[in-house]
Design a protein around this motif. Sequence first.
Motif, PDB file in Angstrom:
ATOM      1  N   VAL A  21      -3.347  -1.102 -29.962  1.00  0.00           N
ATOM      2  CA  VAL A  21      -2.932  -1.223 -28.573  1.00  0.00           C
ATOM      3  C   VAL A  21      -1.410  -1.127 -28.562  1.00  0.00           C
ATOM      4  O   VAL A  21      -0.755  -1.886 -29.256  1.00  0.00           O
ATOM      5  CB  VAL A  21      -3.377  -2.576 -27.976  1.00  0.00           C
ATOM      6  N   PRO A  22      -0.831  -0.170 -27.823  1.00  0.00           N
ATOM      7  CA  PRO A  22      -1.487   0.787 -26.948  1.00  0.00           C
ATOM      8  C   PRO A  22      -2.287   1.818 -27.744  1.00  0.00           C
ATOM      9  O   PRO A  22      -2.033   2.064 -28.912  1.00  0.00           O
ATOM     10  CB  PRO A  22      -0.354   1.435 -26.170  1.00  0.00           C
ATOM     11  N   LEU A  23      -3.270   2.407 -27.059  1.00  0.00           N
ATOM     12  CA  LEU A  23      -4.182   3.368 -27.677  1.00  0.00           C
ATOM     13  C   LEU A  23      -3.460   4.683 -27.945  1.00  0.00           C
ATOM     14  O   LEU A  23      -2.921   5.294 -27.031  1.00  0.00           O
ATOM     15  CB  LEU A  23      -5.368   3.605 -26.737  1.00  0.00           C
ATOM     16  N   PRO A  24      -3.418   5.126 -29.204  1.00  0.00           N
ATOM     17  CA  PRO A  24      -2.761   6.401 -29.504  1.00  0.00           C
ATOM     18  C   PRO A  24      -3.623   7.576 -29.039  1.00  0.00           C
ATOM     19  O   PRO A  24      -4.835   7.452 -28.874  1.00  0.00           O
ATOM     20  CB  PRO A  24      -2.631   6.387 -31.033  1.00  0.00           C
ATOM     21  N   ASP A  25      -2.995   8.725 -28.830  1.00  0.00           N
ATOM     22  CA  ASP A  25      -3.718   9.919 -28.389  1.00  0.00           C
ATOM     23  C   ASP A  25      -4.775  10.353 -29.395  1.00  0.00           C
ATOM     24  O   ASP A  25      -5.814  10.873 -29.022  1.00  0.00           O
ATOM     25  CB  ASP A  25      -2.751  11.075 -28.135  1.00  0.00           C
ATOM     26  N   ASP A  26      -4.531  10.126 -30.673  1.00  0.00           N
ATOM     27  CA  ASP A  26      -5.447  10.570 -31.729  1.00  0.00           C
ATOM     28  C   ASP A  26      -6.364   9.435 -32.209  1.00  0.00           C
ATOM     29  O   ASP A  26      -6.640   9.300 -33.381  1.00  0.00           O
ATOM     30  CB  ASP A  26      -4.666  11.145 -32.904  1.00  0.00           C
ATOM     31  N   HIS A  27      -6.886   8.633 -31.280  1.00  0.00           N
ATOM     32  CA  HIS A  27      -7.675   7.448 -31.639  1.00  0.00           C
ATOM     33  C   HIS A  27      -9.027   7.777 -32.274  1.00  0.00           C
ATOM     34  O   HIS A  27      -9.603   6.944 -32.938  1.00  0.00           O
ATOM     35  CB  HIS A  27      -7.870   6.535 -30.432  1.00  0.00           C
ATOM     36  N   GLY A  28      -9.564   8.972 -32.078  1.00  0.00           N
ATOM     37  CA  GLY A  28     -10.790   9.377 -32.765  1.00  0.00           C
ATOM     38  C   GLY A  28     -12.091   9.011 -32.079  1.00  0.00           C
ATOM     39  O   GLY A  28     -13.163   9.249 -32.628  1.00  0.00           O
ATOM     40  N   TYR A  29     -12.042   8.428 -30.907  1.00  0.00           N
ATOM     41  CA  TYR A  29     -13.249   8.065 -30.173  1.00  0.00           C
ATOM     42  C   TYR A  29     -13.314   8.874 -28.880  1.00  0.00           C
ATOM     43  O   TYR A  29     -12.289   9.226 -28.308  1.00  0.00           O
ATOM     44  CB  TYR A  29     -13.260   6.571 -29.815  1.00  0.00           C
ATOM     45  N   GLU A  30     -14.537   9.128 -28.423  1.00  0.00           N
ATOM     46  CA  GLU A  30     -14.697   9.770 -27.130  1.00  0.00           C
ATOM     47  C   GLU A  30     -14.406   8.745 -26.050  1.00  0.00           C
ATOM     48  O   GLU A  30     -14.690   7.561 -26.210  1.00  0.00           O
ATOM     49  CB  GLU A  30     -16.116  10.299 -26.960  1.00  0.00           C
ATOM     50  N   THR A  31     -13.837   9.212 -24.945  1.00  0.00           N
ATOM     51  CA  THR A  31     -13.599   8.303 -23.835  1.00  0.00           C
ATOM     52  C   THR A  31     -14.779   8.361 -22.869  1.00  0.00           C
ATOM     53  O   THR A  31     -15.519   9.338 -22.819  1.00  0.00           O
ATOM     54  CB  THR A  31     -12.291   8.635 -23.094  1.00  0.00           C
ATOM     55  N   ALA A  32     -14.938   7.298 -22.133  1.00  0.00           N
ATOM     56  CA  ALA A  32     -16.015   7.187 -21.153  1.00  0.00           C
ATOM     57  C   ALA A  32     -15.425   6.606 -19.873  1.00  0.00           C
ATOM     58  O   ALA A  32     -14.425   5.890 -19.907  1.00  0.00           O
ATOM     59  CB  ALA A  32     -17.124   6.276 -21.676  1.00  0.00           C
ATOM     60  N   THR A  33     -16.040   6.930 -18.747  1.00  0.00           N
ATOM     61  CA  THR A  33     -15.620   6.377 -17.462  1.00  0.00           C
ATOM     62  C   THR A  33     -16.815   5.732 -16.793  1.00  0.00           C
ATOM     63  O   THR A  33     -17.904   6.300 -16.776  1.00  0.00           O
ATOM     64  CB  THR A  33     -15.045   7.479 -16.549  1.00  0.00           C
ATOM     65  N   VAL A  34     -16.616   4.539 -16.276  1.00  0.00           N
ATOM     66  CA  VAL A  34     -17.645   3.878 -15.475  1.00  0.00           C
ATOM     67  C   VAL A  34     -17.044   3.586 -14.106  1.00  0.00           C
ATOM     68  O   VAL A  34     -15.858   3.296 -13.985  1.00  0.00           O
ATOM     69  CB  VAL A  34     -18.167   2.577 -16.131  1.00  0.00           C
ATOM     70  N   GLU A  35     -17.871   3.731 -13.092  1.00  0.00           N
ATOM     71  CA  GLU A  35     -17.466   3.412 -11.724  1.00  0.00           C
ATOM     72  C   GLU A  35     -17.998   2.022 -11.421  1.00  0.00           C
ATOM     73  O   GLU A  35     -19.196   1.793 -11.503  1.00  0.00           O
ATOM     74  CB  GLU A  35     -18.040   4.422 -10.741  1.00  0.00           C
ATOM     75  N   GLU A  36     -17.123   1.120 -11.089  1.00  0.00           N
ATOM     76  CA  GLU A  36     -17.553  -0.246 -10.823  1.00  0.00           C
ATOM     77  C   GLU A  36     -16.508  -0.938  -9.970  1.00  0.00           C
ATOM     78  O   GLU A  36     -15.312  -0.743 -10.146  1.00  0.00           O
ATOM     79  CB  GLU A  36     -17.750  -1.010 -12.128  1.00  0.00           C
TER      80      GLU A  36
END
Length: 149
Positions: A21-36
């Motif tokens: 933290v902060p999350l680097p650009d090359d973190h290696g995980y897919e991002t996800a979005t949730v609407e809530e």
Amino acid sequence: MTATRDAYVTVAGESPVRIPVPLPDDHGYETATVEESFRCSTGDVIADGWTGLAVDELLLAADTPDRTTHVQVEGADGFTVCVPVGVALDGVLSFEGSDGDVESTPRFAGPGISGTHTVKGVRRIRPVSLDPDENPEEWEDLKLAETDE
């Protein structure tokens, strides 16, 4: 609360994962979005899309035990919640909202997670296995940590 350099989120499991933290650009995980949307402890209703790392992917990467029933999420200020694993799996470790950066990143949010159970400044995610007669509230600390102010 702003993230400090050398801060991490630790996801406990057989193969613990550390997310900088902060999350680097090359973190290696897919991002996800949730609407809530949820009602914050201030009473404000926050409607947003939360974008970050999918909690289910992080728990999988950490090799969470099969017997996990709940997930304990702890913030840098000691605020700790314990939610059913099924609810946590739909959540995100959010670094960005639809309006830009999230205050006190990362934030644990998602469908089925009430405003009182979102956690700002997450520093630890830990799978726990509770017996049917155990109360998950006993694994929580919903009081903000005392400050020197």
